[in-house]
Design an enzyme around this catalytic site. Sequence first.
Site, PDB file in Angstrom:
ATOM      1  N   GLY A   1       0.776  -1.272   0.000  1.00  0.00           N
ATOM      2  CA  GLY A   1       0.033   0.007   0.035  1.00  0.00           C
ATOM      3  C   GLY A   1       0.946   1.301  -0.136  1.00  0.00           C
ATOM      4  O   GLY A   1       2.048   1.187   0.392  1.00  0.00           O
TER       5      GLY A   1
ATOM      6  N   GLN B   1       3.086   9.884   1.608  1.00  0.00           N
ATOM      7  CA  GLN B   1       4.232   9.396   1.577  1.00  0.00           C
ATOM      8  C   GLN B   1       5.268   9.819   0.452  1.00  0.00           C
ATOM      9  O   GLN B   1       6.343   9.488   0.503  1.00  0.00           O
ATOM     10  CB  GLN B   1       4.304   7.702   1.989  1.00  0.00           C
TER      11      GLN B   1
ATOM     12  N   CYS C   1       5.809  -0.259   7.531  1.00  0.00           N
ATOM     13  CA  CYS C   1       5.620   0.897   7.026  1.00  0.00           C
ATOM     14  C   CYS C   1       6.569   1.417   6.135  1.00  0.00           C
ATOM     15  O   CYS C   1       7.743   1.349   6.649  1.00  0.00           O
ATOM     16  CB  CYS C   1       4.915   2.245   7.691  1.00  0.00           C
ATOM     17  N   LEU C   2       6.594   1.804   4.756  1.00  0.00           N
ATOM     18  CA  LEU C   2       7.680   2.231   3.941  1.00  0.00           C
ATOM     19  C   LEU C   2       8.301   3.514   4.574  1.00  0.00           C
ATOM     20  O   LEU C   2       9.463   3.941   4.341  1.00  0.00           O
ATOM     21  CB  LEU C   2       7.144   2.469   2.708  1.00  0.00           C
TER      22      LEU C   2
ATOM     23  N   HIS D   1      -4.550   1.026   7.419  1.00  0.00           N
ATOM     24  CA  HIS D   1      -3.078   1.621   7.664  1.00  0.00           C
ATOM     25  C   HIS D   1      -3.136   2.907   6.839  1.00  0.00           C
ATOM     26  O   HIS D   1      -2.474   3.967   7.094  1.00  0.00           O
ATOM     27  CB  HIS D   1      -2.058   0.717   7.237  1.00  0.00           C
ATOM     28  N   GLU D   2      -3.630   2.601   5.473  1.00  0.00           N
ATOM     29  CA  GLU D   2      -3.419   3.712   4.475  1.00  0.00           C
ATOM     30  C   GLU D   2      -4.215   4.952   4.942  1.00  0.00           C
ATOM     31  O   GLU D   2      -3.843   6.276   4.675  1.00  0.00           O
ATOM     32  CB  GLU D   2      -3.604   3.433   3.136  1.00  0.00           C
TER      33      GLU D   2
ATOM     34  N   HIS E   1      -2.610   7.122   7.449  1.00  0.00           N
ATOM     35  CA  HIS E   1      -1.699   8.196   6.996  1.00  0.00           C
ATOM     36  C   HIS E   1      -2.401   9.554   6.460  1.00  0.00           C
ATOM     37  O   HIS E   1      -1.780  10.704   6.449  1.00  0.00           O
ATOM     38  CB  HIS E   1      -1.002   7.645   5.520  1.00  0.00           C
TER      39      HIS E   1
HETATM   40  O1  GNR Z   1       4.022  -2.593   2.510  1.00  0.00           O
HETATM   41  C1  GNR Z   1       3.498  -2.635   3.552  1.00  0.00           C
HETATM   42  N1  GNR Z   1       3.123  -3.572   4.430  1.00  0.00           N
HETATM   43  C2  GNR Z   1       1.955  -3.563   5.206  1.00  0.00           C
HETATM   44  C3  GNR Z   1       2.097  -4.422   6.198  1.00  0.00           C
HETATM   45  C4  GNR Z   1       1.045  -4.976   7.166  1.00  0.00           C
HETATM   46  C5  GNR Z   1       0.018  -3.718   7.259  1.00  0.00           C
HETATM   47  C6  GNR Z   1       0.426  -2.472   6.552  1.00  0.00           C
HETATM   48  C7  GNR Z   1       1.269  -2.710   5.531  1.00  0.00           C
HETATM   49  S1  GNR Z   1       1.330  -1.187   4.537  1.00  0.00           S
HETATM   50  C8  GNR Z   1       2.934  -1.195   4.041  1.00  0.00           C
HETATM   51  C9  GNR Z   1       3.129   0.084   2.907  1.00  0.00           C
HETATM   52  C10 GNR Z   1       2.973   1.191   3.673  1.00  0.00           C
HETATM   53  O2  GNR Z   1       3.573   1.956   4.485  1.00  0.00           O
HETATM   54  N2  GNR Z   1       1.939   1.806   3.334  1.00  0.00           N
HETATM   55  O3  GNR Z   1       1.598   3.037   3.842  1.00  0.00           O
HETATM   56 NI    NI Z   2       2.774   3.091   5.860  1.00  0.00          NI
END
Ligand code: GNR
Ligand code: NI
Length: 172
Positions: free
Chosen positions: A46, A51, A94-95, A136-137, A140
């Site tokens: 995601g 980001q 999270c990236l 999660h997204e 953000h």
């Molecule tokens: O790549 C991602 N893996 C992930 C694993 C578990 C829960 C959420 C994620 S999202 C993350 C990429 C990211 O930072 N998205 O904002």
């Molecule tokens: Ni993230």
Amino acid sequence: MAILPIITAPDPLLKVKSKAVDRVDDGLRTLMDDMLETMYLAPGIGLSAIQVAVPKRVVVVDVAREDEPANPLYLVNPELVCVSDNLATYEEGCLSLPDHYADVERPAEIEVAFLDYHGKRQTLQAEGLLATCIQHEMDHLEGLLFVDHISALKRNMILRKLKKAKRLEATA
Ligand code: GNR
Ligand code: NI
């Protein structure tokens, strides 16, 4: 298509609340194409626009495994319509918090309303990793990171290490 630089904590932009999109036009589609390419390369499942330093309510997601066909989702102005009472725990990454992981509990099932790649209203029911990833997204877009869901002790440990990593990078 272009690969965009991904910002990492403690960049103050990650705390910004992103603004609603008023029109899904070719410019926005270019951003979504670039975000998807950037996410696949990272690799991640995601990516939110903030980001890549763009404070718009835009998210791309693809939770397909390597042995499955790609299944990109584009969510513009996503809104949770419904969340389940039952919760699920996933180890999240999270990236923007590279190399750090923690268990996060969230609603196991969700229904999300959004505008798609073509600006058409859609709703989607999701469970499992997809439900977690969409939430999660969407965090953000509010300036929240997965570490905002864990204990202050674990959060500060991760943020301290990331600060230090940046300091070392700057002096290298
Ligand atoms: O790549 C991602 N893996 C992930 C694993 C578990 C829960 C959420 C994620 S999202 C993350 C990429 C990211 O930072 N998205 O904002
Ligand atoms: Ni993230």
